[in-house]
Design an enzyme around this catalytic site. Structure first.
Site, mmCIF file in Angstrom:
data_model
loop_
_atom_site.group_PDB
_atom_site.id
_atom_site.type_symbol
_atom_site.label_atom_id
_atom_site.label_comp_id
_atom_site.label_asym_id
_atom_site.label_seq_id
_atom_site.Cartn_x
_atom_site.Cartn_y
_atom_site.Cartn_z
ATOM 1 N N ALA A 277 40.066 50.725 48.732
ATOM 2 C CA ALA A 277 38.957 49.629 49.154
ATOM 3 C C ALA A 277 39.701 48.565 48.904
ATOM 4 O O ALA A 277 39.062 47.364 48.153
ATOM 5 C CB ALA A 277 37.925 49.861 48.771
ATOM 6 N N HIS B 79 43.346 42.961 44.732
ATOM 7 C CA HIS B 79 44.411 43.848 44.356
ATOM 8 C C HIS B 79 45.795 43.224 44.844
ATOM 9 O O HIS B 79 46.660 43.260 44.341
ATOM 10 C CB HIS B 79 44.251 45.207 45.196
ATOM 11 C CG HIS B 79 42.899 45.759 44.848
ATOM 12 N ND1 HIS B 79 41.928 45.985 45.732
ATOM 13 C CD2 HIS B 79 42.691 46.634 43.770
ATOM 14 C CE1 HIS B 79 40.930 46.449 45.195
ATOM 15 N NE2 HIS B 79 41.484 47.037 44.018
ATOM 16 N N LYS C 190 39.548 40.971 35.873
ATOM 17 C CA LYS C 190 38.210 41.186 36.361
ATOM 18 C C LYS C 190 37.799 42.408 35.745
ATOM 19 O O LYS C 190 36.559 42.360 35.256
ATOM 20 C CB LYS C 190 38.444 41.658 38.013
ATOM 21 C CG LYS C 190 37.333 42.603 38.331
ATOM 22 C CD LYS C 190 36.130 41.811 38.699
ATOM 23 C CE LYS C 190 34.809 42.305 39.073
ATOM 24 N NZ LYS C 190 34.843 43.792 39.379
HETATM 25 P P1 AMP Z 1 40.211 48.846 41.223
HETATM 26 O O1 AMP Z 1 40.584 49.232 42.436
HETATM 27 O O2 AMP Z 1 38.758 48.182 41.322
HETATM 28 O O3 AMP Z 1 40.275 50.167 40.142
HETATM 29 O O4 AMP Z 1 41.281 47.694 40.653
HETATM 30 C C1 AMP Z 1 42.505 47.955 40.598
HETATM 31 C C2 AMP Z 1 43.062 46.810 39.788
HETATM 32 O O5 AMP Z 1 42.561 45.577 40.521
HETATM 33 C C3 AMP Z 1 42.578 46.662 38.284
HETATM 34 O O6 AMP Z 1 43.689 46.147 37.642
HETATM 35 C C4 AMP Z 1 41.582 45.406 38.585
HETATM 36 O O7 AMP Z 1 41.371 44.748 37.415
HETATM 37 C C5 AMP Z 1 42.166 44.580 39.704
HETATM 38 N N1 AMP Z 1 41.068 43.845 40.332
HETATM 39 C C6 AMP Z 1 40.076 44.332 40.953
HETATM 40 N N2 AMP Z 1 39.640 43.214 41.281
HETATM 41 C C7 AMP Z 1 40.007 42.278 41.000
HETATM 42 C C8 AMP Z 1 39.863 40.683 41.212
HETATM 43 N N3 AMP Z 1 38.759 40.124 41.967
HETATM 44 N N4 AMP Z 1 40.588 39.863 40.678
HETATM 45 C C9 AMP Z 1 41.817 40.339 40.345
HETATM 46 N N5 AMP Z 1 42.318 41.586 39.976
HETATM 47 C C10 AMP Z 1 41.273 42.519 40.469
#
Ligand code: AMP
Length: 285
Positions: free
Chosen positions: A32, A37, A152
């Protein structure tokens, strides 16, 4: 962009690329995909890495079956976004390959004590065991690399850094700033689950952080202030804390200097987190 579903093919691919002289930049995600990302993909690209992104919705880090069921999944759109933002190889491993025993327990679990059981870990027991275990496995499959994470998930970065140090994993962890929407809401895959009204209330999290960032206070005053800003906005507060950015321990009023404000709460049934650097002063105003 190459797409891989088989974990042995992935291992082979990155080994070969390293032999050819490439450094691998790894971005692990649950899909998603959004601009948060994308900022990690672009940072890896800018560093000259061969960018490998993974998408795996890891059931072992969800305590709540309903949360797992409704986690957004948009694989074809994700592939488009990944390619547009410079991903060279997108790895989408299957649940059967990642956790063959699932839903039975794995025998080996990586648990980072002290860091994984506070804040998010307190409200979601076992969450960081699930995170650390899956990231350790993804690191093992990907091999020596730089791994990019977003602040985040600040606690996640602290947990992963500790795991990498303790287990001497051949990975350099790079942490990057939070990407926000125009109104301050931290981008999150879960934001699509928010109704219009819940999204408005969700702004309470970033508003609370901005509030304590703009005027230095004692830690205890920051906690109270953040809680009340969030409650006023209509957020059901899980925690509002000010912690040491390395140990994640709550800081005392006598301490001063750079710390991290961490907030979490539920709006319209969706759990959201956010954080920001803050400076505490020993005397409040
Ligand atoms: P997730 O798919 O939510 O597990 O996130 C995957 C990676 O993207 C993780 O390292 C998160 O910290 C990073 N991430 C998610 N949302 C953000 C955001 N708003 N800003 C920066 N990095 C993000």
């Amino acid at each position: 962009m190459r797409r891989i579903h088989d974990i042995e093919e992935w291992r082979h691919y990155t080994d070969e690329q390293r032999r050819g002289g490439r450094n691998i930049g790894l971005v692990t995600t649950m899909g998603a995909l959004h601009e948060g990302h994308a900022s990690l993909f672009e940072a890896a690209k800018k560093n000259g890495d061969l960018v490998v992104a993974t998408i795996f919705v890891n059931p072992r880090q969800f305590g709540d079956a309903r949360d797992l069921d409704r986690y957004p999944r948009t694989p074809e759109l994700d592939a488009k976004i990944a390619e547009e933002h410079g991903v060279d190889c997108l790895v989408e491993p299957s649940l059967e390959q990642m956790w063959p025993q699932y839903p039975g327990p794995t025998l080996t679990t990586v648990s980072v004590r002290g860091l994984g059981d506070v804040l998010e870990g307190e409200g979601r027991p076992g969450h960081f065991d699930g995170v650390a275990s899956v990231v350790a496995k993804l690191f093992a499959l990907n091999g020596p690399s730089r791994a990019y994470f977003g602040e985040k998930d600040f606690q996640q970065v602290v947990v992963i850094r500790q795991m990498v140090r303790d287990l001497a994993l051949p990975v350099e962890v790079v942490a990057l700033p939070i990407v926000r929407d125009h109104d301050g809401l931290a981008l999150s895959s879960r934001n699509v689950l928010l109704s219009e009204d819940a999204r408005r209330r969700a702004l309470g999290l970033s508003r609370a952080l901005r509030d304590v960032q703009s005027s230095p206070r004692r830690a205890s005053e920051m906690r109270t202030r953040m809680r009340s800003v969030m409650e006023e906005a209509g957020v059901e507060v899980s925690y509002a804390d000010v912690v040491d950015p390395f140990t994640l321990q709550a800081c005392a009023d006598e301490e001063r200097g750079p710390r991290r404000a961490m907030v979490a709460g539920v709006v319209g049934g969706v759990r959201l987190i956010d954080n920001a650097p803050v400076e505490i002063v020993s005397r409040g105003r």
